[in-house]
Scaffold this motif. Structure first.
Motif, PDB file in Angstrom:
ATOM      1  N   SER A   1      48.353 161.386  97.137  1.00  0.00           N
ATOM      2  CA  SER A   1      47.655 160.241  97.731  1.00  0.00           C
ATOM      3  C   SER A   1      46.269 160.141  97.127  1.00  0.00           C
ATOM      4  O   SER A   1      45.553 161.149  97.036  1.00  0.00           O
TER       5      SER A   1
ATOM      6  N   THR B   1      42.430 159.484  97.067  1.00  0.00           N
ATOM      7  CA  THR B   1      41.309 159.502  97.999  1.00  0.00           C
ATOM      8  C   THR B   1      40.539 158.188  97.851  1.00  0.00           C
ATOM      9  O   THR B   1      40.856 157.353  96.996  1.00  0.00           O
TER      10      THR B   1
ATOM     11  N   GLU C   1      37.632 157.966  96.615  1.00  0.00           N
ATOM     12  CA  GLU C   1      37.089 158.050  95.252  1.00  0.00           C
ATOM     13  C   GLU C   1      38.149 157.635  94.230  1.00  0.00           C
ATOM     14  O   GLU C   1      37.846 156.960  93.240  1.00  0.00           O
TER      15      GLU C   1
ATOM     16  N   ASP D   1      48.204 153.705  96.246  1.00  0.00           N
ATOM     17  CA  ASP D   1      47.738 154.629  97.286  1.00  0.00           C
ATOM     18  C   ASP D   1      48.518 155.939  97.261  1.00  0.00           C
ATOM     19  O   ASP D   1      47.964 157.021  97.495  1.00  0.00           O
TER      20      ASP D   1
ATOM     21  N   LYS E   1      34.601 164.939  91.534  1.00  0.00           N
ATOM     22  CA  LYS E   1      35.173 164.016  92.517  1.00  0.00           C
ATOM     23  C   LYS E   1      36.669 164.252  92.605  1.00  0.00           C
ATOM     24  O   LYS E   1      37.374 164.231  91.590  1.00  0.00           O
TER      25      LYS E   1
ATOM     26  N   MET F   1      45.097 163.971  96.239  1.00  0.00           N
ATOM     27  CA  MET F   1      45.482 165.186  96.934  1.00  0.00           C
ATOM     28  C   MET F   1      46.945 165.059  97.346  1.00  0.00           C
ATOM     29  O   MET F   1      47.536 163.974  97.261  1.00  0.00           O
TER      30      MET F   1
ATOM     31  N   PRO G   1      44.923 170.244  98.192  1.00  0.00           N
ATOM     32  CA  PRO G   1      43.853 169.267  98.372  1.00  0.00           C
ATOM     33  C   PRO G   1      43.158 168.834  97.085  1.00  0.00           C
ATOM     34  O   PRO G   1      42.279 167.979  97.120  1.00  0.00           O
ATOM     35  N   ARG G   2      43.530 169.429  95.927  1.00  0.00           N
ATOM     36  CA  ARG G   2      42.857 169.099  94.659  1.00  0.00           C
ATOM     37  C   ARG G   2      43.906 168.814  93.588  1.00  0.00           C
ATOM     38  O   ARG G   2      44.225 169.664  92.769  1.00  0.00           O
TER      39      ARG G   2
END
Length: 241
Positions: free
Chosen positions: A119, A121, A123, A135, A154, A158, A163-164
């Motif tokens: 997805s 973010t 940013e 999205d 930035k 994720m 999360p990265r």
């Protein structure tokens, strides 16, 4: 455009990146370190440096893996960044970019192997190079770890398990923890190299088995990657005009 690939293992192949180079008529050069090929002495003849994945992590020593020199690769990455070259790292490559910039890699909350959604973010949605991903986009994964973050980094995307997934370190430097380069051929190489391990991971939430991995169509993801790379080349040429 000369695109230089740092390839850590035969089964971690450039895949769609190589297809993009061929389709665009660019030049490709290689450091197949698993085969004893050396890294370039500097980044002078490189326009885009692509550092691929591998079973190693940035903390792997030469004693543990004699063909993988994390310090030397970080040095090459630093040279490329300082020379205003474009740099893309995939999986291990993304972690090495972070390390080269002083950001230590970390362990991902989940091991991810297969095709799962990322997805964007806020940013990411505002970033002209990846906004076309939409999205949510299903992409390839094959990892345990994730890249470190600098103060200026930035996070553009994720996943539920990590999360990265996509990190922008600068307008010319990007880390992809996910594997948007996967093709049927590359997946087959990965399965062949990893099947014994996959058999031990049947209880993991985000690990798919070979029968499922072989069913996936990677084309949409590859085409989205091509558009990202085209936009990165435009940015690179403008920055070096």
């Amino acid at each position: 455009m000369n695109v230089h690939f740092v390839v850590h293992e035969s089964f971690e192949a450039p895949g769609a990146y190589e297809n993009w180079v061929r389709e665009r008529g660019y030049e490709a050069s290689y450091s197949r370190v698993y085969a004893g090929e050396t890294l370039p002495r500097d980044a002078d003849n490189i326009d885009l440096l692509v550092v691929l994945g591998g079973p190693q992590d940035p903390a792997t020593t030469l004693e543990q893996c004699p063909h993988f020199n994390a310090a030397a690769e970080c040095h090459l990455i630093s040279q490329a960044i300082n020379a205003n070259k474009a740099v893309v790292g995939i999986c291990l490559g993304s972690q090495l970019i972070g390390e080269a910039l002083g950001a230590k890699f970390g362990h991902s909350p989940e091991k991810e192997i297969g095709k799962y959604a990322i997805s964007l973010t806020a940013e990411g949605k505002a970033n002209s190079k990846v906004a076309h991903f939409g999205d949510v986009l299903e992409v390839g994964h094959w990892h345990n770890d994730m890249p470190g973050l600098t103060d200026d980094a930035k996070i553009l995307a994720m996943s539920e398990g990590c999360p990265r997934q996509i990190v922008e370190y600068s307008k010319l430097v990007y880390g992809f923890q996910c594997h948007m380069e996967l093709t049927r051929e590359v997946v087959e190489l990965l399965i062949e190299a990893s099947e014994p391990e996959l058999n031990t991971l049947t209880d993991r939430r985000f690990v798919q088995q070979p029968a499922i991995l072989r069913q996936h169509d990677w084309n949409e993801m590859n085409q989205k990657l091509f558009t990202f790379l085209d936009k990165l080349v435009i940015e690179y040429k403008a920055a070096n005009a």
